[in-house]
Design a protein around this motif. Structure first.
Motif, PDB file in Angstrom:
ATOM      1  N   ASP A 194      36.968  43.343  38.848  1.00  0.00           N
ATOM      2  CA  ASP A 194      36.655  44.748  39.094  1.00  0.00           C
ATOM      3  C   ASP A 194      35.187  45.047  38.798  1.00  0.00           C
ATOM      4  O   ASP A 194      34.528  45.795  39.530  1.00  0.00           O
ATOM      5  N   ASN A 195      34.659  44.469  37.719  1.00  0.00           N
ATOM      6  CA  ASN A 195      33.266  44.717  37.345  1.00  0.00           C
ATOM      7  C   ASN A 195      32.301  44.099  38.347  1.00  0.00           C
ATOM      8  O   ASN A 195      31.262  44.686  38.683  1.00  0.00           O
ATOM      9  N   VAL A 196      32.627  42.897  38.819  1.00  0.00           N
ATOM     10  CA  VAL A 196      31.792  42.267  39.851  1.00  0.00           C
ATOM     11  C   VAL A 196      31.832  43.094  41.130  1.00  0.00           C
ATOM     12  O   VAL A 196      30.805  43.334  41.778  1.00  0.00           O
ATOM     13  N   SER A 197      33.012  43.575  41.488  1.00  0.00           N
ATOM     14  CA  SER A 197      33.138  44.413  42.693  1.00  0.00           C
ATOM     15  C   SER A 197      32.292  45.666  42.570  1.00  0.00           C
ATOM     16  O   SER A 197      31.634  46.091  43.534  1.00  0.00           O
ATOM     17  N   PHE A 198      32.276  46.283  41.381  1.00  0.00           N
ATOM     18  CA  PHE A 198      31.474  47.488  41.168  1.00  0.00           C
ATOM     19  C   PHE A 198      29.990  47.156  41.291  1.00  0.00           C
ATOM     20  O   PHE A 198      29.220  47.889  41.937  1.00  0.00           O
ATOM     21  N   ASP A 221      28.672  44.296  50.695  1.00  0.00           N
ATOM     22  CA  ASP A 221      29.556  43.735  51.720  1.00  0.00           C
ATOM     23  C   ASP A 221      29.995  42.317  51.368  1.00  0.00           C
ATOM     24  O   ASP A 221      29.653  41.342  52.048  1.00  0.00           O
ATOM     25  N   VAL A 222      30.763  42.198  50.296  1.00  0.00           N
ATOM     26  CA  VAL A 222      31.255  40.900  49.854  1.00  0.00           C
ATOM     27  C   VAL A 222      32.780  40.920  49.737  1.00  0.00           C
ATOM     28  O   VAL A 222      33.399  41.991  49.670  1.00  0.00           O
ATOM     29  N   GLN A 223      33.368  39.751  49.688  1.00  0.00           N
ATOM     30  CA  GLN A 223      34.780  39.587  49.394  1.00  0.00           C
ATOM     31  C   GLN A 223      34.914  38.679  48.180  1.00  0.00           C
ATOM     32  O   GLN A 223      34.154  37.700  48.051  1.00  0.00           O
ATOM     33  N   ILE A 224      35.857  38.984  47.306  1.00  0.00           N
ATOM     34  CA  ILE A 224      35.979  38.259  46.043  1.00  0.00           C
ATOM     35  C   ILE A 224      37.389  37.709  45.900  1.00  0.00           C
ATOM     36  O   ILE A 224      38.369  38.437  46.087  1.00  0.00           O
ATOM     37  N   GLN A 225      37.474  36.437  45.549  1.00  0.00           N
ATOM     38  CA  GLN A 225      38.742  35.797  45.217  1.00  0.00           C
ATOM     39  C   GLN A 225      38.584  35.112  43.873  1.00  0.00           C
ATOM     40  O   GLN A 225      37.475  34.718  43.492  1.00  0.00           O
ATOM     41  N   PHE A 226      39.688  34.970  43.141  1.00  0.00           N
ATOM     42  CA  PHE A 226      39.573  34.277  41.860  1.00  0.00           C
ATOM     43  C   PHE A 226      40.895  33.619  41.495  1.00  0.00           C
ATOM     44  O   PHE A 226      41.963  33.998  41.952  1.00  0.00           O
ATOM     45  N   ASP A 227      40.774  32.587  40.662  1.00  0.00           N
ATOM     46  CA  ASP A 227      41.927  31.979  40.013  1.00  0.00           C
ATOM     47  C   ASP A 227      41.536  31.719  38.565  1.00  0.00           C
ATOM     48  O   ASP A 227      40.484  32.186  38.110  1.00  0.00           O
ATOM     49  N   LYS A 228      42.341  30.990  37.831  1.00  0.00           N
ATOM     50  CA  LYS A 228      42.066  30.796  36.407  1.00  0.00           C
ATOM     51  C   LYS A 228      40.901  29.849  36.142  1.00  0.00           C
ATOM     52  O   LYS A 228      40.435  29.743  35.015  1.00  0.00           O
TER      53      LYS A 228
END
Length: 405
Positions: free
Chosen positions: A36-40, A46-53
């Motif tokens: 959420d902080n990176v998205s803010f 204009d980016v898309q974010i994915q993550f795993d552990k």
């Protein structure tokens, strides 16, 4: 190599967590907050974010890597990040050919290859694959050699379950915890050097800040207030946004000056500030009060003074720079770009009405008695009732504030 088969690779930014990876059952809470902080921070990019552990991946829809890299320097919870190349194929020769293609435009004389293999189905052990890639580079590029201790170029290969990621130099992040995972705190923000540094260090441990500033017009100027707004804006770069509460302290300060022994002015003033801070904190669900007090730096910051002043609140008070010397605090202030603003010559209410000989070992009994000399509860009520709230966003343009100072 006999054949030079390459495939299309996707360029992206890969984020490594560091300290967050030590979390166990609640790691998803930390990673969700980080996402959420990176998205803010990247809201207008204009980016898309994915993550795993294990990793976070930032996919860019336009070639604005420099802007993203700069913005990530203000996001706590990131250990380091890299510009990576995603390869969907796990054929060893295809990987080797793509590494060779990617390094051909780089200038280096020494290199080292490091392979991490989280996909254990990949048939070649990590060290053997690093040697294979190193052999390909030595065979196809002139005048280079391996240096495992101090290479000019680090070639990193991560063979993960979904794909292979190739990257080179790492960018160090600022570490810490994602802002918000520890709840909210109220920073007593003055115009000095210490309190912005204290706020920064609290943010680093995941505390989302609100700020409280005491003004005392006409004894303090509009420039002093604007200076604090600018400091709050600089902290907002790390905090996402900040709510700045402004308390008009004039009537309380004049009542103290008129009714109390002058050697106790600072002690009584700080006790009033603490009372107000606790009430503002409880009104806004802030769990702690944070300030820039450093042991022994001024009369109100002796251990005896801190004890007497702290008596009036039942909320925890944390002092992130309590055991730092001034030069250490200044070094951090310069690093976070608050120092030049903090030293602007505009006095705040803590620097006016300072007695020539303030008490350094006040007593509880004296402080309590002197406070009976005026009706501070009514004054505190009015100050809180009429206080101003300023909302500051990290996305606001710096130039909007520059003409205020």
């Amino acid at each position: 190599m006999d054949s030079f088969e390459v495939v299309c690779v996707e360029k992206l930014i890969m984020v490594k967590y560091g300290e967050l990876s030590t979390k166990k059952a609640n790691i998803n809470l930390f990673l969700k907050q980080l996402k959420d902080n990176v998205s803010f921070a990247l809201a207008d990019m204009d980016v898309q974010i994915q993550f795993d552990k294990g990793r976070m991946f930032i996919f860019l829809n336009r070639n604005n890597f420099d802007d993203v890299v700069e913005s990530l320097q203000h996001v706590f919870g990131i250990h380091e990040y890299v510009i990576a190349y995603k390869l969907p194929h796990k054929d060893s020769d295809i990987i080797a050919n793509n590494v060779l293609k990617l390094v051909q435009d780089k200038k280096f004389k020494t290199f080292k290859v490091v392979t991490k293999r989280s996909d254990k189905n990949f048939p070649i052990p990590s060290m053997d694959f690093s040697r294979k890639i190193g052999g390909v580079l030595l065979k196809n590029i002139d005048d280079i050699k391996v240096d495992v201790h101090n290479p000019e170029l680090m070639v990193n290969i991560e063979i993960r379950m979904d794909a292979v990621y190739i990257y080179f130099n790492n960018v160090k992040g600022i570490g810490g915890y994602p802002v918000g995972v520890a709840g909210k705190g109220l920073l007593m923000l003055s115009g000095g050097i210490d309190s912005p540094v204290a706020g920064y260090m609290a943010i680093k441990r995941g505390v989302r800040l609100e700020c409280l500033y005491f003004e005392s017009p006409p004894h303090t100027s509009i420039e002093a207030k604007n200076k604090v707004i600018e400091l709050a804006r600089k902290l907002a770069l790390y905090n996402n946004d900040i709510k700045l509460h402004v308390i008009r302290f004039t009537d309380i300060q004049q009542a103290i000056y008129k009714n109390c022994p002058h050697e106790y002015l600072i002690t009584i003033m700080r006790r009033m500030m603490y009372r107000i801070s606790e009430r503002i904190a409880r009104m806004n669900n802030d769990k702690v009060i944070i300030n820039g007090e450093s042991v022994g730096q001024v009369a109100s910051q002796t251990l005896t003074s801190m004890n007497v002043i702290n008596e009036v609140v039942r909320i925890p008070v944390i002092r992130p720079v309590a055991c730092f010397d001034k030069l250490e605090i200044i070094d951090i202030a310069k690093k976070i770009d608050t120092y030049e603003t903090s030293i602007l010559p505009f006095e705040d209410c803590c620097t006016i009405f300072v007695p020539e000989h303030p008490v350094i070992n006040p007593t509880f009994e004296a402080a309590r008695e002197y406070e009976t000399y005026f009706d501070y509860e009514t004054l505190i009520y009015e100050a809180i009732k009429n206080h101003e709230v300023i909302k500051i966003s990290s996305h606001e343009n710096k130039e909007e504030f520059s003409d205020l100072l």
